[in-house]
Design a protein around this motif. Structure first.
Motif, PDB file in Angstrom:
ATOM      1  N   ALA A 128       0.329 -75.834 -41.852  1.00 55.42           N
ATOM      2  CA  ALA A 128       1.926 -75.664 -41.275  1.00 55.42           C
ATOM      3  C   ALA A 128       2.677 -75.067 -41.389  1.00 55.42           C
ATOM      4  CB  ALA A 128       2.848 -76.305 -42.007  1.00 55.42           C
ATOM      5  N   SER A 129       1.207 -73.511 -40.314  1.00 57.81           N
ATOM      6  CA  SER A 129       1.963 -72.078 -39.956  1.00 57.81           C
ATOM      7  C   SER A 129       2.335 -71.377 -40.439  1.00 57.81           C
ATOM      8  CB  SER A 129       3.053 -72.414 -38.663  1.00 57.81           C
ATOM      9  OG  SER A 129       3.131 -73.521 -37.771  1.00 57.81           O
ATOM     10  N   PHE A 130       1.756 -71.689 -42.044  1.00 63.87           N
ATOM     11  CA  PHE A 130       2.276 -70.459 -43.366  1.00 63.87           C
ATOM     12  C   PHE A 130       1.005 -70.284 -44.219  1.00 63.87           C
ATOM     13  CE2 PHE A 130       5.455 -68.081 -44.945  1.00 63.87           C
ATOM     14  CZ  PHE A 130       4.785 -67.838 -46.257  1.00 63.87           C
ATOM     15  N   LEU A 184       7.132 -64.709 -44.335  1.00 68.17           N
ATOM     16  CA  LEU A 184       8.127 -65.483 -43.568  1.00 68.17           C
ATOM     17  C   LEU A 184       9.659 -65.267 -42.867  1.00 68.17           C
ATOM     18  CD1 LEU A 184       8.440 -68.530 -43.099  1.00 68.17           C
ATOM     19  CD2 LEU A 184      10.479 -67.878 -45.781  1.00 68.17           C
ATOM     20  N   ASP A 185       9.560 -64.176 -43.073  1.00 71.93           N
ATOM     21  CA  ASP A 185      10.913 -63.107 -42.508  1.00 71.93           C
ATOM     22  C   ASP A 185      10.302 -62.941 -40.803  1.00 71.93           C
ATOM     23  OD1 ASP A 185      13.302 -62.012 -41.963  1.00 71.93           O
ATOM     24  OD2 ASP A 185      12.903 -60.315 -41.990  1.00 71.93           O
ATOM     25  N   SER A 186       8.778 -62.225 -40.947  1.00 73.87           N
ATOM     26  CA  SER A 186       8.560 -61.490 -40.058  1.00 73.87           C
ATOM     27  C   SER A 186       8.327 -62.889 -38.658  1.00 73.87           C
ATOM     28  CB  SER A 186       7.619 -60.709 -40.430  1.00 73.87           C
ATOM     29  OG  SER A 186       6.333 -60.900 -40.966  1.00 73.87           O
ATOM     30  N   TYR A 187       6.885 -63.476 -39.408  1.00 72.28           N
ATOM     31  CA  TYR A 187       6.664 -65.047 -38.894  1.00 72.28           C
ATOM     32  C   TYR A 187       7.870 -65.074 -37.609  1.00 72.28           C
ATOM     33  CZ  TYR A 187       1.814 -64.663 -39.857  1.00 72.28           C
ATOM     34  OH  TYR A 187       0.752 -63.901 -40.325  1.00 72.28           O
ATOM     35  N   SER A 188       9.018 -65.922 -38.495  1.00 79.06           N
ATOM     36  CA  SER A 188      10.161 -66.510 -38.351  1.00 79.06           C
ATOM     37  C   SER A 188      10.943 -65.518 -37.171  1.00 79.06           C
ATOM     38  CB  SER A 188      10.894 -66.787 -39.461  1.00 79.06           C
ATOM     39  OG  SER A 188      12.022 -65.849 -39.878  1.00 79.06           O
ATOM     40  N   THR A 189      10.823 -64.179 -37.138  1.00 78.91           N
ATOM     41  CA  THR A 189      11.819 -63.648 -36.314  1.00 78.91           C
ATOM     42  C   THR A 189      11.034 -63.424 -35.162  1.00 78.91           C
ATOM     43  OG1 THR A 189      13.095 -62.150 -38.200  1.00 78.91           O
ATOM     44  CG2 THR A 189      12.489 -61.115 -35.795  1.00 78.91           C
ATOM     45  N   ALA A 190      10.232 -63.908 -34.851  1.00 73.47           N
ATOM     46  CA  ALA A 190       8.761 -63.424 -33.878  1.00 73.47           C
ATOM     47  C   ALA A 190       8.813 -64.816 -33.533  1.00 73.47           C
ATOM     48  CB  ALA A 190       7.026 -63.428 -33.731  1.00 73.47           C
ATOM     49  N   ARG A 191       8.717 -66.141 -33.999  1.00 72.22           N
ATOM     50  CA  ARG A 191       9.529 -66.881 -33.718  1.00 72.22           C
ATOM     51  C   ARG A 191      10.718 -67.899 -32.497  1.00 72.22           C
ATOM     52  NH1 ARG A 191       7.600 -71.774 -31.004  1.00 72.22           N
ATOM     53  NH2 ARG A 191       7.582 -73.456 -31.136  1.00 72.22           N
ATOM     54  N   ALA A 192      11.755 -66.815 -33.485  1.00 74.42           N
ATOM     55  CA  ALA A 192      12.200 -66.829 -32.468  1.00 74.42           C
ATOM     56  C   ALA A 192      12.851 -66.283 -31.003  1.00 74.42           C
ATOM     57  CB  ALA A 192      14.021 -66.343 -33.570  1.00 74.42           C
ATOM     58  N   ALA A 193      11.914 -65.792 -31.094  1.00 73.28           N
ATOM     59  CA  ALA A 193      11.873 -64.412 -29.573  1.00 73.28           C
ATOM     60  C   ALA A 193      11.134 -65.622 -28.331  1.00 73.28           C
ATOM     61  CB  ALA A 193      11.542 -63.105 -29.863  1.00 73.28           C
ATOM     62  N   ASP A 194      10.344 -66.415 -29.785  1.00 75.21           N
ATOM     63  CA  ASP A 194       9.691 -67.310 -28.653  1.00 75.21           C
ATOM     64  C   ASP A 194      10.316 -68.931 -27.758  1.00 75.21           C
ATOM     65  OD1 ASP A 194       6.924 -65.960 -28.470  1.00 75.21           O
ATOM     66  OD2 ASP A 194       6.419 -67.157 -29.808  1.00 75.21           O
ATOM     67  N   PHE A 237       7.460 -72.290 -48.364  1.00 75.30           N
ATOM     68  CA  PHE A 237       8.050 -71.420 -46.476  1.00 75.30           C
ATOM     69  C   PHE A 237       7.341 -72.414 -45.454  1.00 75.30           C
ATOM     70  CE2 PHE A 237       7.482 -67.791 -50.135  1.00 75.30           C
ATOM     71  CZ  PHE A 237       8.758 -67.989 -50.506  1.00 75.30           C
ATOM     72  N   ALA A 238       6.288 -72.908 -45.727  1.00 71.83           N
ATOM     73  CA  ALA A 238       5.831 -73.352 -44.644  1.00 71.83           C
ATOM     74  C   ALA A 238       7.261 -74.443 -43.626  1.00 71.83           C
ATOM     75  CB  ALA A 238       4.721 -74.585 -44.923  1.00 71.83           C
ATOM     76  N   GLY A 239       7.946 -75.554 -44.875  1.00 72.34           N
ATOM     77  CA  GLY A 239       8.949 -76.370 -44.825  1.00 72.34           C
ATOM     78  C   GLY A 239       9.911 -75.252 -44.251  1.00 72.34           C
ATOM     79  N   LEU A 240      10.397 -74.589 -44.274  1.00 73.10           N
ATOM     80  CA  LEU A 240      11.718 -73.560 -43.796  1.00 73.10           C
ATOM     81  C   LEU A 240      11.144 -72.582 -42.715  1.00 73.10           C
ATOM     82  CD1 LEU A 240      12.404 -71.041 -47.136  1.00 73.10           C
ATOM     83  CD2 LEU A 240      14.063 -73.016 -45.594  1.00 73.10           C
ATOM     84  N   PHE A 241       9.667 -72.409 -42.357  1.00 73.71           N
ATOM     85  CA  PHE A 241       9.382 -71.392 -40.952  1.00 73.71           C
ATOM     86  C   PHE A 241      10.533 -72.512 -40.213  1.00 73.71           C
ATOM     87  CE2 PHE A 241       6.237 -71.677 -37.446  1.00 73.71           C
ATOM     88  CZ  PHE A 241       6.477 -70.017 -37.202  1.00 73.71           C
ATOM     89  N   PRO A 242      10.067 -73.965 -39.410  1.00 83.22           N
ATOM     90  CA  PRO A 242      10.949 -73.654 -38.091  1.00 83.22           C
ATOM     91  C   PRO A 242      12.715 -73.783 -38.355  1.00 83.22           C
ATOM     92  CG  PRO A 242      10.252 -75.738 -39.358  1.00 83.22           C
ATOM     93  CD  PRO A 242       9.559 -74.311 -40.306  1.00 83.22           C
TER      94      PRO A 242
END
Length: 254
Positions: A128-130, A184-194, A237-242
């Motif tokens: 799940a992306s983590f 989790l912080d860096s991945y979610s920041t990059a995903r937000a930009a996408d 963290f997998a759940g929090l990512f999206p």
């Protein structure tokens, strides 16, 4: 007349990996060619790669898919093994890879991954992306293309999928819980930009539902509960990512 032995290229993309790169390079020394792409490196990553005899590519990329595709375009081998700087290839896996590429009729093969948090092997709950329990890391040159995303790019392939290899890649994914939180912080920041780039950030209610489905999938379906507190954190963290990705896309500036 015997067919020539296929040539194997290893590709490593790295950002400031002077601490972990030497060990990674040692574990892929069996390859015919090693390429290290140094992305926005400000430490000794490039020099370490050169000293090990690797071919270095230096630049700055904001899109993960673009930098990975550029590295793949520079290989000279018949087959490619793609690893990250925090991954090790054992002698058993190296031998298996050599045997597979001699006879494989397929376009690509998945590699099993053993993920470590610190020195602890964590076998359950990843996904799940983590985290990754397996990935298509061995493939013919030109077979694999990464999509134009900053994090977890989409993949496309030419050729058929072959059997998964038996021996695992050792992935030292996080040093500790603090590293897990930083990722989790860096991945979610990059995903937000996408998400902002796509113009489709979704809705809070949909991503909240995804929180529960992803948590259950990792903690129950993938048996993260067997790993105790670490398994709980992986699922959390997998759940929090999206959810975090959505909230950052909606409320933070570019």
């Amino acid at each position: 007349m015997m067919s020539p032995t296929p040539k194997l290229s290893v590709v490593i993309t790295a950002h400031n990996e002077e601490e972990r790169l030497p060990s990674c390079l040692l574990h892929v020394a069996f390859a015919d060619e090693i390429i290290v792409l140094c992305d926005k490196c400000t430490d000794g990553t490039e020099e370490i790669a050169k000293q090990a005899g690797a071919k270095t590519l230096v630049g700055s990329w904001s899109i993960e898919g673009e930098r990975r595709n550029y590295a793949l375009s520079q290989v000279s081998g018949d087959w490619v093994l793609e690893v990250d700087a925090d991954e090790h290839v054992s002698e058993e896996l190296a031998q298996e890879i050599r045997e597979v590429i001699k006879t494989s009729k397929f376009g690509f093969h998945h590699l099993t991954v053993h993920n470590y948090v610190g020195d602890r092997l964590v076998l359950h709950g990843w996904g799940a992306s983590f985290g990754k329990p397996a990935y298509p890391g061995l493939f013919r040159a030109g077979c694999k293309t990464w999509g134009p995303q900053r994090v977890h790019p989409a993949l496309s392939f030419q050729g058929e999928k072959g059997p998964k290899l038996i021996h695992p890649v050792r992935h030292y994914v996080d040093r500790n819980i603090s590293d897990m939180m930083k990722r989790l912080d860096s991945y979610s920041t990059a995903r937000a930009a996408d998400l902002r780039d796509s113009g489709k950030i979704g809705s809070f209610s949909n991503n909240l539902r995804r929180f529960f489905s992803r948590f259950i999938r990792c903690y129950i379906g993938r048996k993260g509960y067997k790993e105790g507190g670490i398994g709980f954190l992986i699922a959390l963290f997998a759940g929090l990512f999206p959810v975090l990705s959505y909230l950052k896309a909606k409320h933070e500036e570019n």
